[in-house]
Design a protein around this motif. Structure first.
Motif, short mmCIF file in Angstrom:
data_model
loop_
_atom_site.label_atom_id
_atom_site.label_comp_id
_atom_site.label_asym_id
_atom_site.label_seq_id
_atom_site.Cartn_x
_atom_site.Cartn_y
_atom_site.Cartn_z
N PRO A 227 -50.23 17.04 2.74
CA PRO A 227 -49.60 15.74 3.03
C PRO A 227 -48.25 15.48 2.37
N GLU A 228 -48.12 15.77 1.08
CA GLU A 228 -46.87 15.35 0.43
C GLU A 228 -45.63 16.09 0.95
N PRO A 229 -45.63 17.44 0.99
CA PRO A 229 -44.45 18.09 1.58
C PRO A 229 -44.27 17.77 3.06
N ALA A 230 -45.38 17.56 3.77
CA ALA A 230 -45.26 17.22 5.20
C ALA A 230 -44.56 15.87 5.34
N LEU A 231 -44.89 14.92 4.47
CA LEU A 231 -44.26 13.60 4.53
C LEU A 231 -42.78 13.69 4.13
N ARG A 232 -42.48 14.58 3.21
CA ARG A 232 -41.07 14.75 2.83
C ARG A 232 -40.27 15.22 4.04
N ALA A 233 -40.82 16.21 4.80
CA ALA A 233 -40.10 16.72 5.96
C ALA A 233 -39.88 15.61 6.99
N ILE A 234 -40.85 14.73 7.12
CA ILE A 234 -40.73 13.63 8.09
C ILE A 234 -39.61 12.67 7.66
N VAL A 235 -39.58 12.35 6.40
CA VAL A 235 -38.52 11.44 5.93
C VAL A 235 -37.15 12.13 6.04
N ASP A 236 -37.11 13.45 5.83
CA ASP A 236 -35.86 14.20 6.06
C ASP A 236 -35.38 13.98 7.49
N MET A 237 -36.31 13.98 8.42
CA MET A 237 -35.93 13.79 9.82
C MET A 237 -35.46 12.36 10.08
N PHE A 238 -36.13 11.37 9.47
CA PHE A 238 -35.65 9.98 9.60
C PHE A 238 -34.19 9.90 9.16
N GLU A 239 -33.96 10.51 8.00
CA GLU A 239 -32.64 10.41 7.39
C GLU A 239 -31.60 11.12 8.25
N TRP A 240 -31.94 12.33 8.68
CA TRP A 240 -30.98 13.13 9.46
C TRP A 240 -30.69 12.46 10.80
N CYS A 241 -31.75 11.99 11.46
CA CYS A 241 -31.56 11.37 12.78
C CYS A 241 -30.77 10.07 12.69
N SER A 242 -30.99 9.29 11.63
CA SER A 242 -30.27 8.01 11.57
C SER A 242 -28.77 8.27 11.49
N GLU A 243 -28.40 9.42 10.95
CA GLU A 243 -26.98 9.73 10.86
C GLU A 243 -26.46 10.51 12.07
N HIS A 244 -27.24 11.50 12.52
CA HIS A 244 -26.73 12.43 13.54
C HIS A 244 -27.28 12.22 14.95
N ALA A 245 -28.46 11.64 15.06
CA ALA A 245 -29.07 11.48 16.38
C ALA A 245 -29.61 10.06 16.53
N PRO A 246 -28.71 9.09 16.54
CA PRO A 246 -29.14 7.69 16.46
C PRO A 246 -29.94 7.19 17.67
N LEU A 247 -29.91 7.92 18.79
CA LEU A 247 -30.66 7.47 19.97
C LEU A 247 -32.03 8.14 20.07
N TYR A 248 -32.28 9.03 19.13
CA TYR A 248 -33.49 9.84 19.19
C TYR A 248 -34.59 9.20 18.33
N ASN A 249 -35.85 9.27 18.82
CA ASN A 249 -36.97 8.74 18.03
C ASN A 249 -37.59 9.88 17.22
N PRO A 250 -37.41 9.88 15.91
CA PRO A 250 -37.90 11.02 15.12
C PRO A 250 -39.40 10.98 14.86
N ILE A 251 -40.09 9.99 15.39
CA ILE A 251 -41.54 9.95 15.22
C ILE A 251 -42.15 9.09 16.32
N SER A 252 -43.37 9.44 16.70
CA SER A 252 -44.14 8.61 17.60
C SER A 252 -45.50 8.42 16.91
N ILE A 253 -45.67 7.28 16.31
CA ILE A 253 -46.84 7.02 15.48
C ILE A 253 -48.02 6.78 16.42
N SER A 254 -48.99 7.67 16.34
CA SER A 254 -49.91 7.82 17.46
C SER A 254 -51.34 7.39 17.17
N GLY A 255 -51.82 6.46 17.98
CA GLY A 255 -53.22 6.12 17.95
C GLY A 255 -54.02 6.95 18.94
#
Lengths: 573, 141
Positions: A227-255
């Motif tokens: 979980p911990e490194p996996a969550l780090r990679a996810i936040v890396d994607m939030f950060e990268w996308c907010s700067e480089h891919a602002p129209l892209y959804n870096p997660i789909s929180i799934s039920g």
């Protein structure tokens, strides 16, 4: 909430209030008489509970709404806080939901052909289904992949496969959703690099990567890292996308997968939103401004058989998210409060017996998704309990959405079930149930400790067993399975067969790739990734370098695993 | 206690990379409630891991859940490895998304009955009990 300003004498207001109370009192009396009159009436031999086991009253009236918040506080207008009535102001009057069928099988070449077919038939977005090896981060030629290559989805082991997958599909115009979680960051980088090869930069990309690892541990089980490194990679994607891919959804929180694994509607709602808030907390803990990434968080819900419960679930989800984001996490941008969601009809409701009946189930579920205000929708095909769908059954599923969109009149007005005593009561009940489950999760120490203790897994398994017992005892009728079974013995529909030489072809193509690429560059980029994983820099640029050098999925996974380790599940039943 | 009176030992197994374990967990619970001794392997098992567990735990039955479409590879492989380990007395059965024709083909390769979606779990319990009664009947009785 605005204060109502009008020039009305106090006596008039008091008079109005008195009249309202008198009317409620009259209703109370009439209802008591109605109940007395009908208390001995025979009732059908059934439990009158929802699919999730919720007691349903025979009649809902304004009395159910006594004590509920006022209209503006509880419902408001579409596109406005708390978004109960819809995430956008004009909803389907401006744009219909995206009709997005999940598809993938065999090699990238065959799946590419299916995508061209779907787009030609009026589908408006793509959704990639990967095979199990890819979902788990294994290459097609890895020994663990034996027998599973291209069987349940498309095999993608490197940038080369990703380029083939989108051959002739302009990625600046078609939005693509990718269902991948454990190795999501790797497949995302293959996708970004494939777009680069088309001359499309990341800031033009629209689409979504599922990337929701928490529900993998809880329900779907396609994980790679702990979980911990996996969550780090996810936040890396939030950060990268907010700067480089602002129209892209870096997660789909799934039920979706939580529900399919057996959860109730209330559990699906609560676990999904609590997972969502967990990602928000992780982003904030990284030092990100909540409004820099929250507007791109997207959701994905399952639409099961219980029509009104499902509609209410989506309405409640929007309200809970909006309140949490604004009040608890202090988001200021209304886009951060707005829950946008994809929906898929419930695979688990499909039956192998009398498979044509599934068309009808899917149609009802699709209508619930639309009345719930979904932004995009996948409708399952009738043959999916037997195999991957054929072209014909996928077309029927897509046509089901088109009939709903263009013939039924359902999308003409926004959130038409609002104000229904039943639907509003259900919406409130589901919200309250979610709140109780949030409290329980807090008591066990939060999401990750709950996963490690197997709490979510056990809660879901318990609900699943209850539903199985209900079905087997006949308390819950499943048409064609435990009742109305005439004709169930005949399964006379064609199913899709995966060409058995797919694995062989994929192996050959991997062998060629390994030979033709620049092996020094492969080694260099992989070593740099392991180094980055050891520290705390953002992993996306490093993985993009690996992707461009045609490192394979497993090589990249392995380079990270050296630092991150792999996940071991708690085993129980 | 005679051989047929003892508890039936079942290994419930999830082979391959698929993580859909709803069926495996439901059937494990149902078997336990039916009085079987149940061992569950957890996810992502290779055929080698499953066979090693079956032999080590000295089970009567291996029940595999396969929803991934890889059944034509996984069932024969586990059967072969069981036989190679001298465990040809172990019944290999299972369930999942397995087309009728594949079920027949697998039965011809020494795999027991396979159960498709929508099967009442009691069918699987009855099948295993009947097999056990018949197969473990002492010689000459």
């Amino acid at each position: 909430m605005s204060t109502i300003e009008r020039e009305v004498p106090r006596e008039t207001l008091e008079e109005e209030l008195r009249q309202k109370e008198e009317e409620l009192e009259a209703l109370r009396q009439q209802l008591a008489r109605w109940e007395a009159e009908h208390q001995d009436a025979p009732t059908r031999d059934t439990s009158f509970t929802s699919v999730s086991g919720r007691e349903v009253d025979p009649l809902y009236t304004p009395l159910h709404r006594e004590g509920a918040p006022g209209y503006l506080e509880g419902q408001g207008l579409p596109g406005q806080y708390p978004f109960t009535r819809g995430p956008y102001g004009t909803m389907y009057r401006t744009r219909l939901w995206t009709m997005r069928q999940f598809a993938g099988f065999a090699t990238a070449r065959e799946t590419n052909e299916r995508y061209h077919y779907l787009l030609k038939n009026g589908q408006t977005g793509l959704s990639v289904a990967f095979d199990f090896p890819t979902l788990m981060g294994y290459d097609s030629d890895h020994p663990r992949s034996l027998g599973e290559v291209g069987v349940c989805g498309v095999a993608i082991s490197s940038l080369a496969d990703m380029e083939t997958l989108f051959d002739g599909i302009p990625l600046d115009q078609v939005s693509v959703s990718m269902t991948i979680n454990g190795p999501a960051i790797i497949l995302f980088c293959f996708y970004v690099a494939a777009a680069e090869r088309q001359g499309v930069s990341a800031d033009q990309l629209r689409g979504t990567v599922q990337n929701d690892i928490l529900k993998e541990y809880q329900a779907q089980h396609a994980w790679v890292f702990p979980p911990e490194p996996a969550l780090r990679a996810i936040v890396d994607m939030f950060e990268w996308c907010s700067e480089h891919a602002p129209l892209y959804n870096p997660i789909s929180i799934s039920g979706y997968h939580i529900r399919e694994a057996g959860a109730t509607a209330g559990q699906e709602l609560a676990f999904t939103l609590r997972n969502g808030f967990e990602y928000v907390e992780r982003g904030i803990a990284r030092g990100l401004d909540v409004d820099s990434f929250a507007p791109r968080l997207s959701f994905f819900f399952d639409i099961h058989n219980d029509f009104f419960e499902e509609v209410a679930k989506l309405r409640a989800a929007r309200r809970i998210w909006a309140r949490g984001m604004r009040e608890r996490y202090g988001a200021k941008n209304p886009a951060s409060w707005r829950l946008r969601t994809h929906c898929q009809t419930a695979g688990v409701t499909l039956t192998a017996q009398q498979p044509e009946n599934n068309i009808v189930r899917v149609a009802y579920q699709a209508m619930a998704a639309v009345l719930g205000g979904t932004q995009s929708l996948h409708t399952n095909s009738m043959d999916e309990t037997l195999a991957l769908p054929t072209e014909k059954s996928v077309r029927v599923a897509l046509r089901t959405q088109q009939v709903l969109a263009h013939e039924t009149g359902v999308p003409n007005t926004i959130d038409p079930l609002a104000g229904s005593y039943y639907v509003e009561t259900l919406t409130d009940e589901l919200e309250a149930e979610a709140q109780e489950l949030f409290d329980e999760i807090d008591e066990i120490g939060g999401v990750v400790p709950g996963i490690e203790a197997g709490w979510f897994q056990k809660e879901i398994a318990h609900s699943s067993l209850r539903q199985q017992e209900e079905m087997e005892s006949g308390r819950r009728v499943i048409v064609g399975v435990n009742d109305f079974t005439d004709g169930s013995e005949e399964v006379a529909i064609d199913t899709l067969k995966i060409d058995p030489d797919v694995e062989e072809r994929q192996r050959e193509q991997m062998a060629r790739l390994r030979q033709e690429r620049d092996s020094a560059e492969v080694e260099r980029t992989l070593a740099a990734l392991t180094e980055a994983a050891r520290g705390d820099e953002n992993l996306v640029p490093r993985i993009l370098d690996c992707a461009r050098a045609y490192c394979t999925l497993y090589e990249i996974r392995h380079a990270m695993e050296k630092e991150f380790g792999s996940y071991k599940e708690p085993v129980f039943f | 206690m005679s051989e047929t009176d003892r508890k039936i030992r079942v290994l419930v197994a999830k082979p391959g990379l698929d993580g859909h374990d709803r069926g495996a967990k439901v059937i494990a619970s149902v078997f336990r409630d039916a009085g079987f001794e149940v061992i569950y392997t957890g996810l992502h098992q290779t055929p080698e891991m499953i066979v090693a567990a079956a032999v080590q735990e000295d089970v009567d039955v291996v029940a595999m859940s396969v929803l991934s479409g890889a059944h034509m590879t996984l069932f024969p492989r586990v059967r072969e490895l069981l036989d190679a380990e001298g465990a040809d007395h172990i019944l290999l059965t299972g369930g999942g998304i397995i087309p009728e024709e594949d079920m027949k083909a697998l039965q011809n390769k020494g795999v027991g009955r396979l159960f498709g979606p929508g099967t009442p779990t009691s069918d699987a319990v009855r099948y295993i009990r009947e097999w056990f009664q018949e197969d473990r009947q002492p010689e000459g009785v």
